[in-house]
Enzyme design. Structure first.
Site, mmCIF file in Angstrom:
data_model
loop_
_atom_site.group_PDB
_atom_site.id
_atom_site.type_symbol
_atom_site.label_atom_id
_atom_site.label_comp_id
_atom_site.label_asym_id
_atom_site.label_seq_id
_atom_site.Cartn_x
_atom_site.Cartn_y
_atom_site.Cartn_z
ATOM 1 N N GLU A 83 0.849 -1.194 0.000
ATOM 2 C CA GLU A 83 0.000 0.000 0.000
ATOM 3 C C GLU A 83 0.884 1.243 0.000
ATOM 4 O OE1 GLU A 83 -2.470 0.366 3.674
ATOM 5 O OE2 GLU A 83 -1.700 -1.624 4.110
ATOM 6 N N CYS A 120 -3.806 -3.733 4.092
ATOM 7 C CA CYS A 120 -2.889 -4.748 4.646
ATOM 8 C C CYS A 120 -3.299 -6.187 4.333
ATOM 9 C CB CYS A 120 -2.770 -4.583 6.155
ATOM 10 S SG CYS A 120 -2.410 -2.904 6.656
ATOM 11 N N HIS A 244 -3.323 -9.850 11.857
ATOM 12 C CA HIS A 244 -2.714 -8.613 11.353
ATOM 13 C C HIS A 244 -2.382 -7.756 12.589
ATOM 14 C CE1 HIS A 244 -1.842 -4.895 9.482
ATOM 15 N NE2 HIS A 244 -2.908 -4.292 9.965
HETATM 16 N N1 CAA Z 1 0.696 3.149 30.300
HETATM 17 C C1 CAA Z 1 0.033 2.076 29.761
HETATM 18 N N2 CAA Z 1 -0.887 2.203 28.754
HETATM 19 C C2 CAA Z 1 -1.131 3.447 28.284
HETATM 20 C C3 CAA Z 1 -0.491 4.584 28.793
HETATM 21 C C4 CAA Z 1 0.460 4.393 29.845
HETATM 22 N N3 CAA Z 1 1.108 5.421 30.369
HETATM 23 N N4 CAA Z 1 -0.962 5.664 28.114
HETATM 24 C C5 CAA Z 1 -1.860 5.207 27.205
HETATM 25 N N5 CAA Z 1 -1.966 3.865 27.315
HETATM 26 C C6 CAA Z 1 -2.799 2.967 26.533
HETATM 27 C C7 CAA Z 1 -4.205 3.482 26.293
HETATM 28 O O1 CAA Z 1 -5.055 3.184 27.384
HETATM 29 C C8 CAA Z 1 -4.563 2.720 25.026
HETATM 30 O O2 CAA Z 1 -4.881 1.382 25.332
HETATM 31 P P1 CAA Z 1 -6.388 0.846 25.153
HETATM 32 O O3 CAA Z 1 -6.766 1.108 23.728
HETATM 33 O O4 CAA Z 1 -6.276 -0.614 25.452
HETATM 34 O O5 CAA Z 1 -7.200 1.623 26.103
HETATM 35 C C9 CAA Z 1 -3.240 2.654 24.260
HETATM 36 O O6 CAA Z 1 -2.220 2.916 25.228
HETATM 37 C C10 CAA Z 1 -3.095 3.700 23.148
HETATM 38 O O7 CAA Z 1 -3.382 4.965 23.735
HETATM 39 P P2 CAA Z 1 -4.336 5.981 22.979
HETATM 40 O O8 CAA Z 1 -5.575 5.275 22.512
HETATM 41 O O9 CAA Z 1 -4.481 7.201 23.804
HETATM 42 O O10 CAA Z 1 -3.396 6.295 21.723
HETATM 43 P P3 CAA Z 1 -3.635 7.255 20.523
HETATM 44 O O11 CAA Z 1 -5.040 7.727 20.461
HETATM 45 O O12 CAA Z 1 -2.568 8.275 20.544
HETATM 46 O O13 CAA Z 1 -3.353 6.281 19.305
HETATM 47 C C11 CAA Z 1 -4.333 4.842 17.686
HETATM 48 C C12 CAA Z 1 -3.950 5.006 19.144
HETATM 49 C C13 CAA Z 1 -5.523 5.761 17.378
HETATM 50 C C14 CAA Z 1 -4.721 3.392 17.398
HETATM 51 C C15 CAA Z 1 -3.131 5.249 16.791
HETATM 52 O O14 CAA Z 1 -2.022 4.475 17.094
HETATM 53 C C16 CAA Z 1 -3.427 5.182 15.313
HETATM 54 O O15 CAA Z 1 -4.108 6.022 14.726
HETATM 55 N N6 CAA Z 1 -2.847 4.151 14.634
HETATM 56 C C17 CAA Z 1 -2.964 3.986 13.193
HETATM 57 C C18 CAA Z 1 -4.233 3.276 12.820
HETATM 58 C C19 CAA Z 1 -4.199 1.822 13.259
HETATM 59 O O16 CAA Z 1 -3.173 1.199 13.362
HETATM 60 N N7 CAA Z 1 -5.393 1.261 13.493
HETATM 61 C C20 CAA Z 1 -5.508 -0.139 13.842
HETATM 62 C C21 CAA Z 1 -6.681 -0.781 13.145
HETATM 63 S S1 CAA Z 1 -6.604 -0.439 11.392
HETATM 64 C C22 CAA Z 1 -5.427 -1.538 10.800
HETATM 65 O O17 CAA Z 1 -5.076 -2.478 11.457
HETATM 66 C C23 CAA Z 1 -4.865 -1.287 9.439
HETATM 67 C C24 CAA Z 1 -3.482 -0.769 9.558
HETATM 68 O O18 CAA Z 1 -2.529 -1.527 9.558
HETATM 69 C C25 CAA Z 1 -3.277 0.685 9.679
#
Ligand code: CAA
Length: 445
Positions: A83, A120, A244
């Site tokens: 991709e 993916c 994945h």
């Molecule tokens: N200690 C332990 N855990 C902590 C922490 C700390 N100090 N601070 C935060 N966390 C945890 C949060 O609780 C959260 O866990 P849960 O979801 O289990 O509650 C985790 O860390 C992540 O924290 P946030 O949700 O606050 O993180 P974020 O909002 O900054 O980012 C995300 C998370 C939105 C998934 C981001 O990484 C993102 O946009 N990623 C790209 C999209 C993606 O990968 N999506 C996955 C599904 S799509 C897919 O799989 C296709 C692909 O390959 C892209």
């Protein structure tokens, strides 16, 4: 019936490393545990300035061909899943074939080449295509080379930035395979979704939180579809369940849902009833919100049980070891998860021939595919030939300032003048652009 499946695997990582806890978190003023515990990632692999999807794919493919003694004539099909493509017409597989033809006698002029796109999940779809091609008897005794290669970069400051990664997985799909035999049992969960996309742009538009929900919804749909052809699934049926893995925390969520689904109405649910009660049934609730609250409560209790913990440690955690060290490789990610599980089995002396794997592939946009595979004799020798640990330890550890410059160097909209951080040796490298804006490559001894 001839067995068809994956006969050999090679992994190539981008040669730079961004340490999330030591380098990324302090620069972002974030708690490192958000990355190491929350997302479950330690390090992202990054491409050096002379690396891209072609060099990584060609390098993985060359290693595979050298190790298995293959010549170009032995290959009747080259499919690249990516991709991160940079051309809407000329497929990456032609570039990779061109690279390989520079170093082997013979050519791929009679091989069918293509490029697969569905985020993916395209790597798994390419394996499916190769399987169907061989099963249809159109391969003339030749094997298919499937290469999943990506530079999974996000815009600076995007929440996905912490999940970046770069690398390629080359897989040979053939008759009488030496790693896994594929089965015809497959299930799909597919819908028009707007969770993660790249509408003619290099870095993705992502609705991160929604993408997590879409992943889980499509995966559940795919599992139900899989069970409609293969029968009920049970956690004890599968040695490993590679998913994945955009980041291991995503798999933690998917695995818990999967375990609840697979154990419903089984002796495992019965065994857990005294400890955490039975699974909530929709029919027992007057409204959906109350039902959902009850499910959340059950899941929170389930993940704390020894039963779940033991299963997760056996079937899921070993699939995540490499991912923690490399980040998201998009199309290659599930194939890294499979490799990670097999590598753990080899290292711990586990007997695996005849055991089944259940694979949960996913691509945004969105489609999940669940299929099963059987590990076959020969897997251990194949997996022991991986040199991924050496590759990982040789990566150049970027400072945050260097990371910013490398990210710019790979940004198609910026000028790239950055010196490389590592010295290429025995590999294909990107050397610049030709007269029609095509990319140029050469092999460095
Ligand atoms: N200690 C332990 N855990 C902590 C922490 C700390 N100090 N601070 C935060 N966390 C945890 C949060 O609780 C959260 O866990 P849960 O979801 O289990 O509650 C985790 O860390 C992540 O924290 P946030 O949700 O606050 O993180 P974020 O909002 O900054 O980012 C995300 C998370 C939105 C998934 C981001 O990484 C993102 O946009 N990623 C790209 C999209 C993606 O990968 N999506 C996955 C599904 S799509 C897919 O799989 C296709 C692909 O390959 C892209």
């Amino acid at each position: 019936m001839t067995a068809v499946g994956i006969d050999a695997i090679e992994i190539w990582t981008g040669k730079l490393a961004l340490d999330l806890a030591e380098t990324f978190a302090p620069a972002k003023d974030e708690n490192p545990e958000k990355y190491t515990k929350g997302l479950g990632l330690e390090v992202s692999s990054f491409p050096d300035t002379y690396e891209d999807i072609v060099t990584m794919g060609a390098n993985a493919a060359k290693r595979l061909m050298d190790r298995t003694g293959l010549e170009p004539d032995d290959i009747g099909r080259i499919d690249v899943a990516t991709e991160s493509a940079f051309d809407n017409s000329k497929p990456v597989s032609t570039y990779i074939a061109g690279c390989l033809e520079d170093v082997y006698d013979g050519d791929f002029h009679h091989a069918n080449k293509g490029e697969r796109k569905f985020a993916c999940v395209a790597g798994t779809q390419s394996i499916d295509d190769a399987y169907n091609w061989i099963k249809a008897g159109r391969n003339r005794g030749r094997a298919a080379l499937v290469i999943a290669t990506d530079t999974a970069l996000y815009a600076r400051g995007d929440p996905g930035e912490a999940t970046q990664g770069a690398g390629a997985v080359a897989m040979l799909v053939d008759e009488d395979p030496s790693v896994v035999e594929l089965s015809t049992d497959q299930g799909y969960g597919s819908a028009d979704e707007t969770d993660f996309l790249k509408p003619n742009q290099q870095f993705p538009s992502v609705d991160g939180k929604r993408s997590v929900q879409v992943y889980l919804a499509r995966m559940r749909e795919a599992l139900e579809d899989f069970e409609s052809v293969a029968g009920r699934t049970h956690p004890d049926d599968y040695a490993y369940i590679p998913f994945h893995t955009p980041f291991p925390g995503m798999v933690r969520k998917a695995a818990l849902l999967g375990f609840r689904h697979m154990t419903r109405d089984t002796e495992i649910e019965d065994g857990l009833a005294d400890e955490i009660g039975r699974q909530p049934r929709e029919a027992d609730f007057e409204d959906w919100d109350a039902y959902e609250d009850a499910i959340r409560e059950y899941m929170d209790a389930l993940k704390e049980t020894d039963t779940y913990d033991t299963w997760y440690a056996r079937a899921i955690d070993p699939t995540l070891t490499l991912s923690r060290q490399v980040g998201n490789w998009y199309t290659g990610s599930i194939h890294v998860a499979r490799a990670s599980a097999l590598k753990t089995a080899a290292e711990t002396g586990r007997a695996l021939s005849g055991e089944k794997l259940l694979l949960g592939s996913y691509g945004s946009g969105a489609q999940a595919e669940i299929h099963s595979e059987t590990v076959v004799d020969g897997w251990r020798e194949e997996v022991e030939a991986f040199d991924i640990d050496e590759q990982l330890s040789r990566r150049y550890d970027l400072s945050f300032e260097e990371y910013g410059r490398v990210h710019d160097a790979h940004n198609h909209e910026k000028e790239r003048e950055l010196e490389e951080f590592t010295v290429p040796s025995g590999e294909f490298v990107f050397t610049g652009w030709g007269r029609m804006n095509e990319r140029k490559y050469e092999y460095v001894d």
